[in-house]
Design an enzyme around this catalytic site. Structure first.
Site, mmCIF file in Angstrom:
data_model
loop_
_atom_site.group_PDB
_atom_site.id
_atom_site.type_symbol
_atom_site.label_atom_id
_atom_site.label_comp_id
_atom_site.label_asym_id
_atom_site.label_seq_id
_atom_site.Cartn_x
_atom_site.Cartn_y
_atom_site.Cartn_z
ATOM 1 N NE ARG A 95 -6.747 45.232 41.128
ATOM 2 C CZ ARG A 95 -6.264 45.309 42.357
ATOM 3 N NH1 ARG A 95 -6.723 44.541 43.336
ATOM 4 N NH2 ARG A 95 -5.291 46.143 42.648
ATOM 5 C CB THR A 387 -5.635 40.300 50.216
ATOM 6 O OG1 THR A 387 -5.541 41.660 49.854
ATOM 7 C CG2 THR A 387 -5.820 39.432 49.000
ATOM 8 C CB THR A 405 -8.275 42.044 48.235
ATOM 9 O OG1 THR A 405 -7.821 42.852 49.316
ATOM 10 C CG2 THR A 405 -8.143 42.847 46.953
ATOM 11 C CB SER A 458 -3.591 43.348 41.700
ATOM 12 O OG SER A 458 -3.631 42.422 42.759
ATOM 13 N N GLY A 480 -1.309 39.953 51.614
ATOM 14 C CA GLY A 480 -0.058 40.584 52.064
ATOM 15 C C GLY A 480 0.405 41.723 51.182
#
Ligand code: DON
Length: 582
Positions: A95, A387, A405, A458, A480
């Site tokens: 991330r 994403t 993403t 996230s 989504g």
């Protein structure tokens, strides 16, 4: 070599004349992604003798070329890996991290309100990218091929160009107002006169090819140091960004133990914080396990009511307890405790909808725990699209489930001039101000406040499910935003409770609720009669249908070498690819 053995999942579902949707089948491994050229790259790597990790890494780099709205070098994500021989499942957290100069109130204006334009479309919306470090970490530790081998297909696609799909042409057209504002993005993704590419025309990305070549030559240093890093920092200086050389050099991936829970005898392994996805999917599955869902029938009002009420409670907790575990004590065990689920299930009225305003995060949990647990939960300070997922499975039984993403479609729209890739706007996944919704309507508080070096919360939920014998039987995940968690959960429910194959499970209409707004979102295909019954129970329904997620999944029966793959028809251009027979 792919030859005739790769299949478009959508065609595959249509050409079969039986009434059931059928997945694509293979006994020699498989890759499923949102973009067929990238799936083919993965299948070619499997054909070369690579394992699922090699294939996944190659697909991840290829998507950065062929699916620029979500595939990326300038973003981040999460990878779940199951290693067959060691019988070990692990997760890689790559991330983005907040730059050192980021601060809690950086997106507030002089009135103290959130400046959404700044949080979502300025260069300050970019976190330090993690993708390159994450993919290379996976390859170095769990792959078998060389960096050059897995990167070459992506380099070729960028250097020689590839035919633009209808999906790419349409998404570039839709995002033109944003992308045209940035001269580098305009030059990378549009023709010299500024007009868009048409279906079948070739998109060549030379600067991106050169960046990929630097990575192929120097590994992580080819991105986080040297020329690429200089280009990123030059972009920061030009546009007022916060990322500095130190932030790039200090970027670290974290290997975390996945969180696993039992659902009707299956073991569901999924992503721990800083994703909220795993915690809340397991929390909802725990609540739902207490009902015989099959007896209620798929997508009946009674079934959807139970889903919605479980979702409402889980997302309320999300707003309070979830954040980067390196900065905040996320009570994972408490939230995924079966007893807590029993308590929450007991709060649900089976005849009528509750109101989200009556459901408080945290407080709902109090009665379910003893006083010390309550005190622990209460001592936590309360403040108040695009994403992509891909799955890879090899003939040895190694499995990869990866979601990554740029956050929004094409991120913040700003490309690093000279380096050929877009930057993320992941800083908007932090809670810029307690109680103010982010781009997905999600609310957060102190747990997810901005702090230097912290990872924004996230919803990405890459997941691998195992049967009672411990064999992997499903790899899935979805884009989504806030809907990812509920979409992935419905894949599991469709397969476990309703015995659907992976193609049917993908095709079935989905629903979504996230506590706030107090609204049931649903896809077309949920019957009007059912919607009427839900209204009668007091549910507030969205006034129009919406497409929810895009799962790219692989299923196995756990005992034969056959794999069954389905790319989601909700996004054009997705596809299943399998290695050509020897
Ligand atoms: O990490 C998250 O939860 C979001 N940044 C994901 C964004 C997303 O899924 C957009 N896709 N449609």
């Amino acid at each position: 070599m792919i030859g005739s053995s790769f299949a478009w999942s959508n065609d595959n579902a249509i050409i079969d004349s039986s009434t059931r949707f059928h997945p694509v089948m293979s006994d020699s491994g498989m890759v499923v992604s949102q973009e067929i050229f990238a799936s083919q790259v993965g299948a070619e790597i499997l054909a070369l003798g690579g394992n699922a990790v090699d294939a996944a890494v190659a697909t991840g780099f290829a998507l950065a070329v062929t699916l620029p709205r979500a595939g990326n070098l300038g973003g981040g994500g999460f990878m779940l890996i199951h290693l067959a021989e060691e019988n070990k499942t692990l997760s890689i957290d790559y991330r983005e991290m907040a730059p050192t100069e980021a601060s809690r109130d950086m997106f507030l204006d002089t009135e103290g309100d959130v400046d959404n334009a700044k949080a979502r479309f300025s260069i300050q919306s970019s976190g330090v990218p993690g993708t390159v470090a994450g993919l290379l970490h996976a390859l170095d530790n769990y792959g078998t091929l060389s960096l050059k081998q897995v990167l070459q297909p992506a380099i070729d696609l960028a250097r020689n160009g590839f035919p633009v799909s209808t999906d790419l042409a349409a998404s570039l057209q839709a995002r033109q107002p944003t992308l045209h504002k940035n001269p580098a993005s305009k030059s990378y993704f549009y023709k010299a006169d500024g007009s868009g590419y048409k279906y079948g025309e070739s998109l060549v990305q030379s600067d991106l090819a050169a960046t990929l070549e630097r990575i192929a030559k120097s590994g992580k240093r080819g991105f986080y140091k040297g020329r690429t890093a200089q280009l990123i920092i030059a972009e920061m200086r030009r546009s007022g960004g916060l990322i500095n050389h130190r932030d790039l050099a200090d970027y670290r991936v974290v290997e975390r133990a996945p969180i696993c829970g039992d659902y009707r005898g299956n073991r569901v392994c999924t992503m721990p914080p800083p994703s909220s996805g795993g915690v809340h999917m397991l929390q909802m599955l725990n609540i739902l396990e207490g009902w015989d869902l099959q007896a209620l029938d798929h997508n009946s009002a009674a079934y959807i009511h139970r889903l919605v009420e479980s979702m409402r409670r889980a997302y309320a907790d999300r707003s309070y307890y979830l954040g980067d575990p390196d900065f905040f004590p996320v009570p994972v065990a408490e939230l995924t405790d079966k007893k807590y689920a029993d308590f929450l299930r007991g709060q649900i009225d089976l005849q009528s909808a509750s109101r989200s305003k009556d459901i408080s995060p945290g407080l709902a949990s109090a009665a379910a725990h003893n006083q010390s647990q309550v005190d622990k939960l209460r001592s936590i300070p309360q403040e108040s699209t695009e994403t992509t997922h891909f799955s890879a499975w090899d003939r040895w039984g190694n499995v990869v489930s990866n979601t990554y993403t740029l956050n929004f479609s094409y991120g913040n729209g700003i490309s690093v001039a000279g380096a050929g890739f877009l930057l993320n706007n992941e800083m908007d996944d932090f809670s810029a101000k307690p109680g103010s919704p982010n781009g997905y309507g999600l609310i957060g508080g102190a747990a997810n406040a901005i702090e230097p070096k912290k990872r924004p919360l996230s919803s990405m939920t890459p997941t691998i499910v195992f049967n009672r014998d411990g064999a992997p039987v499903l790899a899935t995940g979805s884009p989504g935003g806030s809907t990812i968690i509920t979409v992935v959960m419905q894949m599991i429910l469709n397969i476990v409770d309703f015995d659907m194959n992976v193609a049917e499970a993908t095709a079935a209409p989905r629903i979504h609720h996230q506590w706030l707004p107090d609204r049931v979102f649903y896809e077309s295909g949920v019957s009007a009669d059912t919607l009427g019954l839900l209204r009668g129970m007091g549910h507030q329904l969205s006034d129009k249908t919406r497409r929810l997620g895009a799962t790219e999944s692989i299923q196995s029966d756990g005992s034969t070498p056959f794999l069954y793959g389905t790319a989601d028809h909700r996004r054009d251009g997705s596809g299943v690819a399998v290695p050509a027979a020897d």
